[in-house]
Write an enzyme that holds these catalytic residues in place. Structure first.
Site, PDB file in Angstrom:
ATOM      1  N   ASP A 189       0.851  -1.185   0.000  1.00 43.93           N
ATOM      2  CA  ASP A 189       0.000   0.000   0.000  1.00 43.93           C
ATOM      3  C   ASP A 189       0.889   1.238   0.000  1.00 43.93           C
ATOM      4  O   ASP A 189       1.785   1.373   0.836  1.00 43.93           O
ATOM      5  CB  ASP A 189      -0.906  -0.005   1.235  1.00 43.93           C
ATOM      6  CG  ASP A 189      -1.773   1.243   1.310  1.00 43.93           C
ATOM      7  OD1 ASP A 189      -2.629   1.429   0.422  1.00 43.93           O
ATOM      8  OD2 ASP A 189      -1.583   2.042   2.247  1.00 43.93           O
ATOM      9  N   GLU A 273      -1.610  -1.292  -6.040  1.00 46.28           N
ATOM     10  CA  GLU A 273      -2.867  -0.676  -6.452  1.00 46.28           C
ATOM     11  C   GLU A 273      -2.642   0.212  -7.664  1.00 46.28           C
ATOM     12  O   GLU A 273      -1.600   0.849  -7.803  1.00 46.28           O
ATOM     13  CB  GLU A 273      -3.460   0.141  -5.310  1.00 46.28           C
ATOM     14  CG  GLU A 273      -4.907   0.544  -5.570  1.00 46.28           C
ATOM     15  CD  GLU A 273      -5.608   1.005  -4.308  1.00 46.28           C
ATOM     16  OE1 GLU A 273      -6.840   1.018  -4.284  1.00 46.28           O
ATOM     17  OE2 GLU A 273      -4.911   1.358  -3.348  1.00 46.28           O
ATOM     18  N   ASP A 354      -3.338   1.476   7.111  1.00 47.20           N
ATOM     19  CA  ASP A 354      -2.492   1.139   5.970  1.00 47.20           C
ATOM     20  C   ASP A 354      -2.173  -0.347   5.906  1.00 47.20           C
ATOM     21  O   ASP A 354      -2.150  -0.940   4.824  1.00 47.20           O
ATOM     22  CB  ASP A 354      -1.203   1.954   6.028  1.00 47.20           C
ATOM     23  CG  ASP A 354      -1.460   3.448   5.925  1.00 47.20           C
ATOM     24  OD1 ASP A 354      -2.482   3.814   5.299  1.00 47.20           O
ATOM     25  OD2 ASP A 354      -0.674   4.237   6.458  1.00 47.20           O
TER      26      ASP A 354
END
Length: 397
Positions: A189, A273, A354
């Site tokens: 992340d 992502e 997170d």
């Protein structure tokens, strides 16, 4: 262990003599001129609803050299000029393939100064490189060796805005081999408080390379703004600003290389992502912090290293609610304000925001690997907000 013959560029800094610097500067100017002439010719033909290909552009080059106005093109090696036409052809191929915008003219002040030489225009022997039209070899700082027995197929010489000279040697690197397969997988992340957070719970601190030199950069830029345009003092001030930017970029690149190399060596599957950084930097409050984090550079570096070593990078759709989804029970929270860094789900599990997002990315990535779940996005998908859109509003601490 599989060997993948990778076309790899080895970039080194070198220090030219005054004669070599003058010759290369002339070559840069001629390359830019030929590129612009060919682009103008193709643009005019396009207006007449005609198409001009590389062969036709290449046939124009001898005619340009014969004119009195462009006779100086004969003073430099013809190979970089031909390569400029090939680069223009690639630019048009990408344009017609809808992968890039229409090619733009090269600017003397803003465009990169570079020239590419093929094997017929240079000699590489016993660690010495001599380019066409030069009587001496380049004084290269060999910071790392080339693969044993390998000879470069192309050589690209460039000069950056800070005045530093670089030579890039492109050759096949047989030393790159696929790493042994492992079951390790990791979710990653990206953020601003921490540059990266892993599904293992580990967090990589954001080094904030630009912030370390922000005061010096602002001071140099103020001095630059006071210099008269076109003056020698302005040129000196501009180089000082460029040197600070180069120092920042070098530190950032070095840190990303170390992180990505470690991740690729330790994990078979890496799940990230699909962030639309070009949309995120439109946020004026966060544009500087997001640019300094270099998420796009991290992704591109991770992807090409994974391809080299037989690893897999999976990009999860930006609409995937990784931050609001409980990684334990799968419950989806209605809201998740940015001020909430830890939260407790109805199932009783307390999450670090997170770390929880990274765990959800990993789970989504495993679903892709197992059954091809529909969370893998297109690499160049159209604009729009990411599933991590809530992360773009985070203030820079």
């Amino acid at each position: 262990m599989t060997t993948s013959h990778v076309k790899r560029a080895f970039k080194y800094r070198f220090y030219p003599t005054d004669a070599q610097a003058a010759e290369l500067s002339r070559t840069f100017g001629c390359v830019r001129k030929v590129y612009n002439l060919a682009l103008a010719a193709r643009t005019e033909a396009w207006a007449r609803q005609e198409r001009v290909n590389y062969n036709q552009s290449s046939a124009m080059l001898p005619a340009w050299k014969k004119t009195e106005e462009l006779a100086y093109l004969n003073e430099v090696s013809a190979v970089p000029l031909q390569q400029a036409l090939r680069h223009l052809q690639v630019a048009f191929t990408n344009f017609f393939g809808k992968r890039a915008r229409y090619p733009r003219f090269k600017s003397r002040k803003k465009s990169q100064k570079s020239a590419e030489y093929t094997a017929s225009a240079f000699r590489f022997r016993d660690g010495e490189l001599r380019l066409a039209k030069m009587s001496e070899s380049l004084r290269i700082v060999w910071s790392r060796p080339l693969p044993d027995g390998m000879s470069p197929s192309t050589v690209t010489v460039s000069q950056d805005a800070a005045g530093r000279w670089f030579v890039s040697l492109s050759c096949d690197d047989p030393s790159i081999k696929h790493l042994p397969t492992t079951d390790a997988a990791i979710g990653i992340d990206a953020g601003l408080d921490h540059l990266l957070t892993f599904s293992t719970g580990e967090k990589i601190a954001n080094p904030r390379h630009e912030r370390r030199d922000r005061v010096a950069l602002a001071k140099a830029q103020r001095r630059l703004a006071k210099k008269a345009k076109g003056s020698a003092n302005r040129a000196k001030a501009r180089r000082k600003v460029a040197k600070i930017h180069a120092r920042i970029a070098d530190r950032r690149r070095d840190a990303l290389h170390k992180i990505t190399t470690r991740l690729v060596r330790e994990n078979q599957t890496l799940v990230i992502e699909d962030l639309t950084v070009r949309n995120m930097v439109k946020n004026r409050k966060l544009a500087r912090a997001i640019s300094d984090a270099a998420w796009s550079q991290f992704r591109s570096t991770l992807e090409y290293k994974a391809a080299w070593y037989g690893r897999e990078v999976i990009a999860i759709d930006r609409w995937f609610p990784s931050s609001k989804l409980c990684s334990s029970c799968g419950a989806l929270a209605d809201e998740m304000p940015l001020s909430v860094r830890t939260w407790t789900c109805e199932c009783g599990t307390t999450h670090d925001r997170d770390v929880n997002a990274a765990k959800n990315l990993l789970a989504a990535g495993r679903a892709v690997t197992a059954c091809g779940a529909g969370v893998r996005p297109q690499r160049s998908s159209p604009g729009g907000q990411s599933a991590m859109k809530q992360e773009t509003s985070r203030r820079e601490p």
